[in-house]
Design a protein around this motif. Structure first.
Motif, PDB file in Angstrom:
ATOM      1  N   PHE A  82      41.525 -49.565 -62.266  1.00 61.52           N
ATOM      2  CA  PHE A  82      40.268 -50.549 -61.993  1.00 61.52           C
ATOM      3  C   PHE A  82      39.593 -50.547 -63.472  1.00 61.52           C
ATOM      4  CE2 PHE A  82      40.863 -49.443 -57.491  1.00 61.52           C
ATOM      5  CZ  PHE A  82      40.335 -50.207 -56.857  1.00 61.52           C
ATOM      6  N   ASP A  83      38.868 -52.132 -63.441  1.00 59.47           N
ATOM      7  CA  ASP A  83      37.965 -52.286 -64.471  1.00 59.47           C
ATOM      8  C   ASP A  83      36.783 -51.141 -64.713  1.00 59.47           C
ATOM      9  OD1 ASP A  83      40.036 -54.177 -65.252  1.00 59.47           O
ATOM     10  OD2 ASP A  83      38.996 -55.607 -64.166  1.00 59.47           O
ATOM     11  N   LYS A  84      36.199 -51.218 -63.597  1.00 60.85           N
ATOM     12  CA  LYS A  84      34.937 -50.159 -63.266  1.00 60.85           C
ATOM     13  C   LYS A  84      35.023 -49.639 -62.000  1.00 60.85           C
ATOM     14  CE  LYS A  84      31.091 -52.958 -62.240  1.00 60.85           C
ATOM     15  NZ  LYS A  84      30.118 -52.292 -61.473  1.00 60.85           N
ATOM     16  N   ILE A  85      34.331 -48.542 -61.916  1.00 57.90           N
ATOM     17  CA  ILE A  85      34.269 -47.713 -60.898  1.00 57.90           C
ATOM     18  C   ILE A  85      32.796 -47.369 -60.434  1.00 57.90           C
ATOM     19  CG2 ILE A  85      34.595 -45.388 -59.613  1.00 57.90           C
ATOM     20  CD1 ILE A  85      37.249 -46.882 -60.424  1.00 57.90           C
ATOM     21  N   ASP A  86      32.564 -47.633 -59.066  1.00 58.23           N
ATOM     22  CA  ASP A  86      31.140 -47.961 -58.664  1.00 58.23           C
ATOM     23  C   ASP A  86      30.673 -46.343 -58.272  1.00 58.23           C
ATOM     24  OD1 ASP A  86      30.316 -50.246 -59.319  1.00 58.23           O
ATOM     25  OD2 ASP A  86      31.305 -51.015 -57.577  1.00 58.23           O
ATOM     26  N   THR A  87      29.646 -46.154 -57.582  1.00 59.04           N
ATOM     27  CA  THR A  87      29.030 -44.701 -56.982  1.00 59.04           C
ATOM     28  C   THR A  87      28.984 -44.668 -55.638  1.00 59.04           C
ATOM     29  OG1 THR A  87      26.844 -45.100 -57.323  1.00 59.04           O
ATOM     30  CG2 THR A  87      27.979 -44.781 -59.463  1.00 59.04           C
ATOM     31  N   ALA A  88      29.225 -43.581 -55.271  1.00 55.85           N
ATOM     32  CA  ALA A  88      28.785 -42.900 -53.805  1.00 55.85           C
ATOM     33  C   ALA A  88      28.132 -41.693 -53.905  1.00 55.85           C
ATOM     34  CB  ALA A  88      30.083 -42.889 -52.783  1.00 55.85           C
ATOM     35  N   PHE A  89      27.028 -41.292 -53.183  1.00 53.75           N
ATOM     36  CA  PHE A  89      26.402 -40.071 -53.349  1.00 53.75           C
ATOM     37  C   PHE A  89      25.764 -39.511 -52.135  1.00 53.75           C
ATOM     38  CE2 PHE A  89      23.243 -43.130 -54.789  1.00 53.75           C
ATOM     39  CZ  PHE A  89      22.191 -42.852 -54.138  1.00 53.75           C
ATOM     40  N   VAL A 102      25.333 -42.839 -49.650  1.00 58.67           N
ATOM     41  CA  VAL A 102      25.077 -43.950 -50.229  1.00 58.67           C
ATOM     42  C   VAL A 102      25.963 -44.509 -51.081  1.00 58.67           C
ATOM     43  CG1 VAL A 102      22.707 -45.062 -51.115  1.00 58.67           C
ATOM     44  CG2 VAL A 102      22.739 -42.770 -49.689  1.00 58.67           C
ATOM     45  N   ASN A 103      26.143 -45.888 -50.986  1.00 59.36           N
ATOM     46  CA  ASN A 103      27.038 -46.732 -52.125  1.00 59.36           C
ATOM     47  C   ASN A 103      26.211 -47.328 -52.986  1.00 59.36           C
ATOM     48  OD1 ASN A 103      30.098 -46.636 -51.338  1.00 59.36           O
ATOM     49  ND2 ASN A 103      28.970 -46.552 -49.388  1.00 59.36           N
ATOM     50  N   VAL A 104      26.182 -47.229 -54.119  1.00 58.34           N
ATOM     51  CA  VAL A 104      25.416 -47.999 -55.058  1.00 58.34           C
ATOM     52  C   VAL A 104      26.173 -48.601 -56.334  1.00 58.34           C
ATOM     53  CG1 VAL A 104      23.575 -48.039 -56.701  1.00 58.34           C
ATOM     54  CG2 VAL A 104      23.400 -46.806 -54.663  1.00 58.34           C
ATOM     55  N   PHE A 128      26.424 -42.691 -42.283  1.00 56.47           N
ATOM     56  CA  PHE A 128      27.762 -43.304 -42.866  1.00 56.47           C
ATOM     57  C   PHE A 128      27.795 -44.642 -42.690  1.00 56.47           C
ATOM     58  CE2 PHE A 128      28.415 -38.978 -41.652  1.00 56.47           C
ATOM     59  CZ  PHE A 128      28.878 -38.294 -42.833  1.00 56.47           C
ATOM     60  N   THR A 129      28.051 -45.741 -43.746  1.00 57.13           N
ATOM     61  CA  THR A 129      28.126 -47.024 -43.519  1.00 57.13           C
ATOM     62  C   THR A 129      29.586 -47.713 -43.154  1.00 57.13           C
ATOM     63  OG1 THR A 129      27.914 -47.394 -45.934  1.00 57.13           O
ATOM     64  CG2 THR A 129      26.012 -47.316 -44.611  1.00 57.13           C
ATOM     65  N   GLY A 130      30.531 -46.658 -43.133  1.00 50.81           N
ATOM     66  CA  GLY A 130      32.063 -47.039 -43.213  1.00 50.81           C
ATOM     67  C   GLY A 130      32.738 -46.295 -44.327  1.00 50.81           C
ATOM     68  N   PRO A 131      33.975 -46.458 -43.987  1.00 49.01           N
ATOM     69  CA  PRO A 131      35.042 -45.791 -45.047  1.00 49.01           C
ATOM     70  C   PRO A 131      34.616 -45.989 -46.575  1.00 49.01           C
ATOM     71  CG  PRO A 131      35.950 -47.133 -43.750  1.00 49.01           C
ATOM     72  CD  PRO A 131      34.905 -47.205 -43.302  1.00 49.01           C
ATOM     73  N   LEU A 132      34.729 -45.189 -47.533  1.00 46.47           N
ATOM     74  CA  LEU A 132      34.369 -45.614 -48.902  1.00 46.47           C
ATOM     75  C   LEU A 132      35.660 -46.087 -49.593  1.00 46.47           C
ATOM     76  CD1 LEU A 132      33.099 -42.050 -50.177  1.00 46.47           C
ATOM     77  CD2 LEU A 132      31.740 -44.185 -49.748  1.00 46.47           C
ATOM     78  N   GLY A 133      35.185 -47.258 -50.317  1.00 43.52           N
ATOM     79  CA  GLY A 133      36.356 -48.013 -51.118  1.00 43.52           C
ATOM     80  C   GLY A 133      36.981 -47.125 -52.093  1.00 43.52           C
ATOM     81  N   ASN A 134      37.903 -47.789 -52.503  1.00 44.05           N
ATOM     82  CA  ASN A 134      38.801 -46.745 -53.344  1.00 44.05           C
ATOM     83  C   ASN A 134      38.021 -46.615 -54.740  1.00 44.05           C
ATOM     84  OD1 ASN A 134      41.483 -45.438 -53.857  1.00 44.05           O
ATOM     85  ND2 ASN A 134      42.549 -47.299 -53.052  1.00 44.05           N
TER      86      ASN A 134
END
Length: 208
Positions: A82-89, A102-104, A128-134
């Motif tokens: 991946f070019d960039k990875i986002d966050t989940a906390f 929370v996904n940000v 939970f808003t659904g399965p987390l992305g990769n």
């Protein structure tokens, strides 16, 4: 929307053999706990009025993004970078004492990130808003315990290569503020060397 990635050609990839060796392990992830000197960082976040926890999530994810090995994942049986990875906390609902995830999206500056993350955490009603992305780093602050070791639940999905980051309760030692931090990563992509690079980057960020 998912972040963009490139598919790796395993025939020419230098890590192909190492990846294959660890990919079929029963427990392909390994976890390392280390002590971080947060003295300067804690002082600065307080001065700037930031949430320490969210500032820490930003610092960890910024440093991990800078190391290529932390951005590899398995997607549809292929290896991708991946070019960039986002966050989940995780974020605690004080009334129910249950956490929400929370996904940000990752931002360029700490200021932008902390503001966006605080808004998202406060406004999200679901746990939970659904399965987390990769394409996320998972962060679970654990400020109640100064732990020396931590382990994680295992979904049984061997191709789940999402790194996990934890931070424990900080304490004072010889005038310095010390915090236990853990990183769990998939050994197909990440070795001890890369954990070492991450620790060095994160400590440097704390000091600056």
């Amino acid at each position: 929307m998912a972040n963009s990635y490139q598919v790796i050609d395993e025939k020419t990839w230098k890590r192909a053999m190492h990846c294959m060796v660890f990919r079929n392990s029963i427990e392909p992830a390994f976890c390392v706990t280390f002590e971080l000197d947060i003295t300067n960082f804690l002082k600065k976040t307080k001065e700037q009025g930031h949430s320490f926890t969210l500032a820490m999530v930003y610092a960890v994810c910024k440093c991990a993004n800078e190391i290529e090995e932390f951005r590899y994942r398995f997607v549809d049986d292929k290896i991708v970078l991946f070019d960039k990875i986002d966050t989940a906390f995780t974020y605690l609902n004080q009334e129910t004492e249950l956490f929400k995830v929370v996904n940000v999206p990752m931002q360029d500056t700490m200021q932008e990130y902390v503001e966006m993350a605080m808004k998202a955490a406060r406004e999200q009603k679901e746990y939970f808003t659904g399965p987390l992305g990769n394409d996320v780093f998972q962060c679970s602050p654990m400020p109640w315990v100064t732990y020396t070791h931590i382990s994680h639940t295992n979904s049984g999905k061997k191709d789940n290569a999402t790194p996990l980051f934890d931070g424990g309760k900080y304490f004072e030692r010889d005038g310095w503020i010390i915090m236990p931090v853990s990183v769990q990563a998939h050994h197909s992509f990440v070795d001890g060397l890369h954990i070492g690079k991450f620790v060095d980057k994160l400590q440097k960020f704390m000091n600056e």
